[in-house]
Design a protein around this motif. Structure first.
Motif, PDB file in Angstrom:
ATOM      1  N   UNK A 204       0.783  -1.279   0.045  1.00  0.00           N
ATOM      2  CA  UNK A 204       0.163   0.085   0.072  1.00  0.00           C
ATOM      3  C   UNK A 204       0.866   1.268  -0.100  1.00  0.00           C
ATOM      4  N   UNK A 205       2.054   1.271   0.365  1.00  0.00           N
ATOM      5  CA  UNK A 205       2.906   2.447   0.191  1.00  0.00           C
ATOM      6  C   UNK A 205       2.810   3.225  -0.799  1.00  0.00           C
ATOM      7  N   UNK A 206       3.054   2.698  -1.937  1.00  0.00           N
ATOM      8  CA  UNK A 206       3.129   3.484  -3.433  1.00  0.00           C
ATOM      9  C   UNK A 206       1.761   4.149  -3.516  1.00  0.00           C
ATOM     10  N   UNK A 207       0.526   3.213  -3.382  1.00  0.00           N
ATOM     11  CA  UNK A 207      -0.828   3.693  -3.481  1.00  0.00           C
ATOM     12  C   UNK A 207      -1.142   4.994  -2.718  1.00  0.00           C
ATOM     13  N   UNK A 208      -0.557   4.897  -1.334  1.00  0.00           N
ATOM     14  CA  UNK A 208      -1.093   5.886  -0.251  1.00  0.00           C
ATOM     15  C   UNK A 208      -0.166   7.124  -0.626  1.00  0.00           C
ATOM     16  N   UNK A 212      -2.010  10.596  -1.736  1.00  0.00           N
ATOM     17  CA  UNK A 212      -1.594  11.772  -0.887  1.00  0.00           C
ATOM     18  C   UNK A 212      -1.179  12.844  -1.673  1.00  0.00           C
ATOM     19  N   UNK A 213      -0.187  12.610  -2.691  1.00  0.00           N
ATOM     20  CA  UNK A 213       0.428  13.720  -3.448  1.00  0.00           C
ATOM     21  C   UNK A 213      -0.312  14.183  -4.554  1.00  0.00           C
ATOM     22  N   UNK A 214      -1.383  13.508  -5.001  1.00  0.00           N
ATOM     23  CA  UNK A 214      -2.303  13.945  -6.072  1.00  0.00           C
ATOM     24  C   UNK A 214      -3.660  14.541  -5.237  1.00  0.00           C
ATOM     25  N   UNK A 215      -3.550  14.421  -3.924  1.00  0.00           N
ATOM     26  CA  UNK A 215      -4.860  14.890  -3.291  1.00  0.00           C
ATOM     27  C   UNK A 215      -6.115  14.509  -3.805  1.00  0.00           C
ATOM     28  N   UNK A 216      -5.980  13.071  -3.715  1.00  0.00           N
ATOM     29  CA  UNK A 216      -7.289  12.344  -4.226  1.00  0.00           C
ATOM     30  C   UNK A 216      -7.444  11.006  -3.333  1.00  0.00           C
ATOM     31  N   UNK A 217      -8.587  10.674  -3.115  1.00  0.00           N
ATOM     32  CA  UNK A 217      -9.090   9.500  -2.247  1.00  0.00           C
ATOM     33  C   UNK A 217      -8.456   8.245  -2.755  1.00  0.00           C
ATOM     34  N   UNK A 218      -8.077   7.143  -2.014  1.00  0.00           N
ATOM     35  CA  UNK A 218      -7.632   5.808  -2.212  1.00  0.00           C
ATOM     36  C   UNK A 218      -8.870   5.018  -2.113  1.00  0.00           C
ATOM     37  N   UNK A 219      -9.454   4.246  -3.515  1.00  0.00           N
ATOM     38  CA  UNK A 219     -10.670   3.635  -3.291  1.00  0.00           C
ATOM     39  C   UNK A 219     -10.401   2.288  -4.194  1.00  0.00           C
ATOM     40  N   UNK A 220     -10.858   1.243  -4.013  1.00  0.00           N
ATOM     41  CA  UNK A 220     -10.983  -0.015  -4.566  1.00  0.00           C
ATOM     42  C   UNK A 220     -11.888   0.462  -5.858  1.00  0.00           C
ATOM     43  N   UNK A 251      -1.310  -6.509 -15.323  1.00  0.00           N
ATOM     44  CA  UNK A 251       0.088  -6.348 -14.975  1.00  0.00           C
ATOM     45  C   UNK A 251       0.336  -6.606 -13.428  1.00  0.00           C
ATOM     46  N   UNK A 252      -0.603  -6.331 -12.639  1.00  0.00           N
ATOM     47  CA  UNK A 252      -0.752  -6.990 -11.194  1.00  0.00           C
ATOM     48  C   UNK A 252      -0.650  -8.328 -10.860  1.00  0.00           C
ATOM     49  N   UNK A 253      -1.399  -8.872 -11.743  1.00  0.00           N
ATOM     50  CA  UNK A 253      -1.632 -10.340 -11.783  1.00  0.00           C
ATOM     51  C   UNK A 253      -0.463 -11.161 -11.959  1.00  0.00           C
ATOM     52  N   UNK A 254       0.436 -10.742 -12.995  1.00  0.00           N
ATOM     53  CA  UNK A 254       1.613 -11.392 -13.768  1.00  0.00           C
ATOM     54  C   UNK A 254       2.975 -10.980 -13.090  1.00  0.00           C
ATOM     55  N   UNK A 255       2.999  -9.756 -12.557  1.00  0.00           N
ATOM     56  CA  UNK A 255       4.501  -9.256 -12.162  1.00  0.00           C
ATOM     57  C   UNK A 255       4.537  -8.767 -10.727  1.00  0.00           C
ATOM     58  N   UNK A 256       5.613  -8.655 -10.261  1.00  0.00           N
ATOM     59  CA  UNK A 256       5.684  -8.477  -8.948  1.00  0.00           C
ATOM     60  C   UNK A 256       5.611  -6.718  -8.489  1.00  0.00           C
ATOM     61  N   UNK A 257       5.961  -5.914  -9.546  1.00  0.00           N
ATOM     62  CA  UNK A 257       5.532  -4.467  -9.495  1.00  0.00           C
ATOM     63  C   UNK A 257       4.232  -4.171  -9.198  1.00  0.00           C
ATOM     64  N   UNK A 258       4.025  -3.057  -9.182  1.00  0.00           N
ATOM     65  CA  UNK A 258       2.765  -2.165  -8.652  1.00  0.00           C
ATOM     66  C   UNK A 258       2.072  -1.478  -9.626  1.00  0.00           C
ATOM     67  N   UNK A 259       1.033  -1.724 -10.413  1.00  0.00           N
ATOM     68  CA  UNK A 259       0.444  -0.876 -11.249  1.00  0.00           C
ATOM     69  C   UNK A 259      -0.817  -0.305 -10.806  1.00  0.00           C
ATOM     70  N   UNK A 260      -1.005   1.003 -10.783  1.00  0.00           N
ATOM     71  CA  UNK A 260      -2.388   1.879 -10.196  1.00  0.00           C
ATOM     72  C   UNK A 260      -2.822   2.663 -11.139  1.00  0.00           C
ATOM     73  N   UNK A 261      -4.122   2.541 -11.232  1.00  0.00           N
ATOM     74  CA  UNK A 261      -5.029   3.565 -11.858  1.00  0.00           C
ATOM     75  C   UNK A 261      -5.105   4.820 -11.208  1.00  0.00           C
ATOM     76  N   UNK A 262      -4.879   6.017 -11.853  1.00  0.00           N
ATOM     77  CA  UNK A 262      -4.875   7.252 -11.360  1.00  0.00           C
ATOM     78  C   UNK A 262      -6.077   8.040 -12.223  1.00  0.00           C
ATOM     79  N   UNK A 263      -7.162   8.247 -11.511  1.00  0.00           N
ATOM     80  CA  UNK A 263      -8.092   9.033 -12.270  1.00  0.00           C
ATOM     81  C   UNK A 263      -8.339  10.355 -11.793  1.00  0.00           C
ATOM     82  N   UNK A 264      -7.879  11.234 -12.839  1.00  0.00           N
ATOM     83  CA  UNK A 264      -7.765  12.742 -12.282  1.00  0.00           C
ATOM     84  C   UNK A 264      -9.354  13.152 -12.481  1.00  0.00           C
ATOM     85  N   UNK A 265      -9.587  14.304 -11.880  1.00  0.00           N
ATOM     86  CA  UNK A 265     -10.943  14.838 -12.045  1.00  0.00           C
ATOM     87  C   UNK A 265     -11.376  15.423 -13.421  1.00  0.00           C
TER      88      UNK A 265
END
Length: 288
Positions: A204-208, A212-220, A251-265
């Motif tokens: 969760x570190x990268x996600x948080x 925080x940096x983008x001032x957006x909520x973290x949601x599933x 990507x998250x299912x196949x590799x150890x790295x973390x891929x995150x969807x970022x949704x701007x407004x």
């Protein structure tokens, strides 16, 4: 004490001080006032400027594939190619979600990258959609429903999945590229829901840090497997399954790295989509 003995004492003290300085055992105050050093923390502004210039430079420009209509999909490399921490920033997958392209271009042209990171920036993986200002690619496929991860064929609406998993050249190009570079951190930028996707099976570190940096909520976020054709809202659901037929799901299912969807407004300010977002993504990725 006589005057002559006083002079002798002062001369002896002065000689002792000089001996200490020569022998390298000067006090902490003396060290603090020493001249500029050479290295990663050099005080010399010229040295810092040279290092900053290297960090800003694009060290490689790579065509990783072509679109349906033959447009190039280009990845720009910055930072240190020998670094063990690889970062990928994808500015756009849906051609009508344009703010992330500005983030990517800002990173390419204006932002210095840490020499401890190998950073790849891809302004868009859907250049046809960008050219025509449409969500889908030139064959009417939603590229974020075309990945070979729990793929389900959907009707020919706005979220059409394509005739089969990875049917589109843009999807296959990104798959080849990601298999090769295998980033530790990947940010895939979208619009307009104003949130950062939470993946429960990843650290969760990268996600948080991103949220925080983008001032957006973290949601599933999930993509409903049975979403109706033409549904414009992506069927974003809180707390849904992580393994959707999307880039991040695959990507998250196949590799150890973390891929995150970022949704701007829907309409972030120019400063947000350039300076704020660019810095936030790199800092969250430990690349700034």
């Amino acid at each position: 004490m006589t005057q002559s003995s006083t002079v002798r004492t002062l001369l002896a003290a002065s000689a002792a001080t000089m001996a200490l300085a020569v022998s390298g055992t000067a006090s902490g105050a003396d060290v603090a006032h020493a001249g500029p050093t050479v290295g990663p923390h050099a005080a010399d502004p010229a040295v810092r400027a040279a290092e900053d210039g290297r960090a800003r430079k694009v060290v490689e420009k790579r065509v990783i594939g072509r679109s349906v209509e033959g447009r190039k999909i280009v990845a720009y490399r910055k930072g240190n190619p020998s670094a063990t921490r690889t970062v990928v920033v994808l500015g756009q997958m849906h051609g009508d979600e344009r703010a992330g392209v500005q983030t990517a271009n800002h990173l390419i042209k204006r932002v210095a990258v840490s020499r401890k990171a190998d950073v790849w920036v891809i302004p868009t993986m859907n250049p046809d959609g960008y050219a025509h200002d449409t969500r889908r690619n030139a064959r009417g496929v939603d590229l974020n429903r075309n990945w070979p991860m729990n793929w389900t064929r959907t009707g020919r609406g706005i979220t059409y999945s394509g005739p089969r998993a990875a049917s589109e050249p843009e999807t296959r190009a990104m798959m080849r590229f990601l298999r090769k570079v295998q980033p530790r951190f990947l940010s895939s930028i979208h619009q307009p829901y104003g949130e950062v996707g939470r993946y429960s099976d990843k650290p969760l570190g990268f996600q948080r840090r991103l949220a925080r940096g983008l001032s957006l909520p973290l949601r599933g976020i999930s993509v409903g497997p049975d979403e109706p054709a033409g549904d414009p809202d992506d069927s974003l659901q809180p707390g849904g399954h992580d393994n959707a037929p999307t880039l991040t799901g695959w990507y998250n299912a196949h590799y150890p790295g973390t891929a995150i969807t970022v949704e701007y407004t829907r309409n972030p300010t120019h400063r947000y989509r350039t300076v704020k977002a660019g810095n936030a993504i790199l800092r969250a990725s430990r690349a700034r």
